[in-house]
Design a protein around this motif. Structure first.
Motif, PDB file in Angstrom:
ATOM      1  N   ALA A 165       0.819  -1.214   0.000  1.00  0.00           N
ATOM      2  CA  ALA A 165       0.000   0.000   0.000  1.00  0.00           C
ATOM      3  C   ALA A 165       0.851   1.262   0.000  1.00  0.00           C
ATOM      4  N   MET A 166       2.027   1.218   0.615  1.00  0.00           N
ATOM      5  CA  MET A 166       2.862   2.421   0.679  1.00  0.00           C
ATOM      6  C   MET A 166       3.435   2.775  -0.685  1.00  0.00           C
ATOM      7  N   ILE A 167       3.492   1.792  -1.620  1.00  0.00           N
ATOM      8  CA  ILE A 167       3.983   2.056  -2.968  1.00  0.00           C
ATOM      9  C   ILE A 167       2.841   2.470  -3.889  1.00  0.00           C
ATOM     10  N   SER A 168       1.726   1.761  -3.828  1.00  0.00           N
ATOM     11  CA  SER A 168       0.612   2.067  -4.724  1.00  0.00           C
ATOM     12  C   SER A 168      -0.228   3.241  -4.243  1.00  0.00           C
ATOM     13  N   GLN A 169      -0.200   3.512  -2.931  1.00  0.00           N
ATOM     14  CA  GLN A 169      -0.976   4.617  -2.353  1.00  0.00           C
ATOM     15  C   GLN A 169      -0.094   5.456  -1.417  1.00  0.00           C
ATOM     16  N   PRO A 170       0.975   6.074  -1.949  1.00  0.00           N
ATOM     17  CA  PRO A 170       1.901   6.803  -1.075  1.00  0.00           C
ATOM     18  C   PRO A 170       1.286   8.033  -0.419  1.00  0.00           C
ATOM     19  N   ALA A 171       0.395   8.740  -1.118  1.00  0.00           N
ATOM     20  CA  ALA A 171      -0.212   9.934  -0.543  1.00  0.00           C
ATOM     21  C   ALA A 171      -1.110   9.567   0.636  1.00  0.00           C
ATOM     22  N   VAL A 172      -1.917   8.532   0.475  1.00  0.00           N
ATOM     23  CA  VAL A 172      -2.782   8.069   1.555  1.00  0.00           C
ATOM     24  C   VAL A 172      -1.945   7.623   2.748  1.00  0.00           C
ATOM     25  N   THR A 173      -0.900   6.873   2.472  1.00  0.00           N
ATOM     26  CA  THR A 173      -0.045   6.362   3.542  1.00  0.00           C
ATOM     27  C   THR A 173       0.650   7.493   4.290  1.00  0.00           C
ATOM     28  N   ALA A 174       1.168   8.470   3.558  1.00  0.00           N
ATOM     29  CA  ALA A 174       1.853   9.595   4.192  1.00  0.00           C
ATOM     30  C   ALA A 174       0.901  10.391   5.078  1.00  0.00           C
ATOM     31  N   GLU A 175      -0.309  10.636   4.611  1.00  0.00           N
ATOM     32  CA  GLU A 175      -1.286  11.371   5.414  1.00  0.00           C
ATOM     33  C   GLU A 175      -1.639  10.595   6.674  1.00  0.00           C
ATOM     34  N   PHE A 176      -1.757   9.296   6.561  1.00  0.00           N
ATOM     35  CA  PHE A 176      -2.067   8.462   7.722  1.00  0.00           C
ATOM     36  C   PHE A 176      -0.953   8.551   8.754  1.00  0.00           C
ATOM     37  N   ILE A 177       0.291   8.508   8.295  1.00  0.00           N
ATOM     38  CA  ILE A 177       1.440   8.619   9.193  1.00  0.00           C
ATOM     39  C   ILE A 177       1.470   9.985   9.865  1.00  0.00           C
ATOM     40  N   LYS A 178       1.184  11.032   9.107  1.00  0.00           N
ATOM     41  CA  LYS A 178       1.211  12.385   9.689  1.00  0.00           C
ATOM     42  C   LYS A 178       0.153  12.538  10.767  1.00  0.00           C
ATOM     43  N   ARG A 179      -1.011  11.945  10.577  1.00  0.00           N
ATOM     44  CA  ARG A 179      -2.021  12.020  11.617  1.00  0.00           C
ATOM     45  C   ARG A 179      -1.552  11.314  12.902  1.00  0.00           C
TER      46      ARG A 179
END
Length: 264
Positions: free
Chosen positions: A247-261
């Protein structure tokens, strides 16, 4: 219309418009005061730190200190000790993020470390004490990463590494990633020592550190049902995304936002 039905319909609408499912607890974060935490990105088996590039680029752009160390992939205890040593060199708060087998590692490495403020699991194993990777992977049906999908190659006296076979790599591991990319991923995959499959985990850090789980709904390696089970018993903040195991490769924007939260 009952309150429960209204809630379910609202959740369905969120999936249709954003591709994500968020629990209320996943949205309830108090902003952190002081410097931004260092984000430590831990890769899993059959991958390396470059798998985090899309996520790391976004986090660095937003001002987060980021490191993505190499995970040795030799054994749960040895890999956890290696990461524990890296964490000892960092100052200030730390958010530990893991993918796949990396979840076994952060679960053990962070235990007793008061500097780690959050654990983030991206399609990752989240073991309890004495559980194994293989036990969790096969707890629910749906995993296609079985013995038939692996090549085993000896590298020492009685030691064996496992690699995903080329003919199944994309379909099982990264089916939503362009074929040209998965060809490179297969060629450069980092194997895991077969001993990691059956080594029991120790006292889990998620018992004392807030945890956050990004469930990959289309995961063919670690079934989504297993991810949900582990998240629920840990009382984790949860989101879901329509993605393969990486998921971190195919959905990097979603993953990054999740980490920031999780880092706030």
């Amino acid at each position: 219309m009952t309150t429960t039905r209204r809630t379910l319909l609202a959740g369905s609408a969120a999936i249709a418009t954003t591709g994500l499912l968020s629990t209320p607890s996943a949205q309830a974060h108090t902003p952190r005061k002081g410097p931004k935490p260092t984000i430590v990105l831990v890769h899993g088996a059959f991958a390396d730190a470059s798998g985090w590039n899309g996520v790391a680029t976004r986090l660095i752009h937003d001002g987060y200190p980021v490191i993505a160390p190499a995970n040795p992939l030799r054994s749960v205890s040895a890999d956890s000790a290696y990461l524990r040593g890296i964490l000892a060199t960092l100052q200030g708060p730390v958010v530990l993020v893991a993918h796949s087998y990396g979840g076994m590692v952060i679960t053990n490495a962070a235990t007793g470390n008061t500097g780690v403020t959050a654990l983030v699991y991206v399609a990752a194993f989240m073991p309890d004490q004495d559980e194994t990777l293989l036990g969790l992977q096969t707890r629910y049906p749906g995993s296609r990463l079985n013995e038939a999908a692996l090549d085993f190659r000896p590298y020492g006296d009685g030691l064996v590494d496992g690699y995903i076979k080329r003919e199944v790599f994309r379909d099982v591991f990264a089916r939503d990633v362009p074929r040209a990319t998965t060809e490179l991923m297969w060629a450069g995959q980092r194997p895991a020592d077969a001993r990691t499959l059956g080594e029991p985990s120790a006292v889990p850090a998620w018992r004392s550190i807030p945890s956050h789980v990004l469930v990959a709904r289309d995961d063919q390696v670690l079934p989504a049902a297993a991810q949900r089970f582990m998240a629920q018993r840990a009382g984790a903040h949860v989101q879901e995304v329509g993605a393969s195991h990486v998921a971190m490769i195919s959905q990097p924007a979603v993953t990054a936002e999740f980490i920031k939260r999780a880092a706030r």
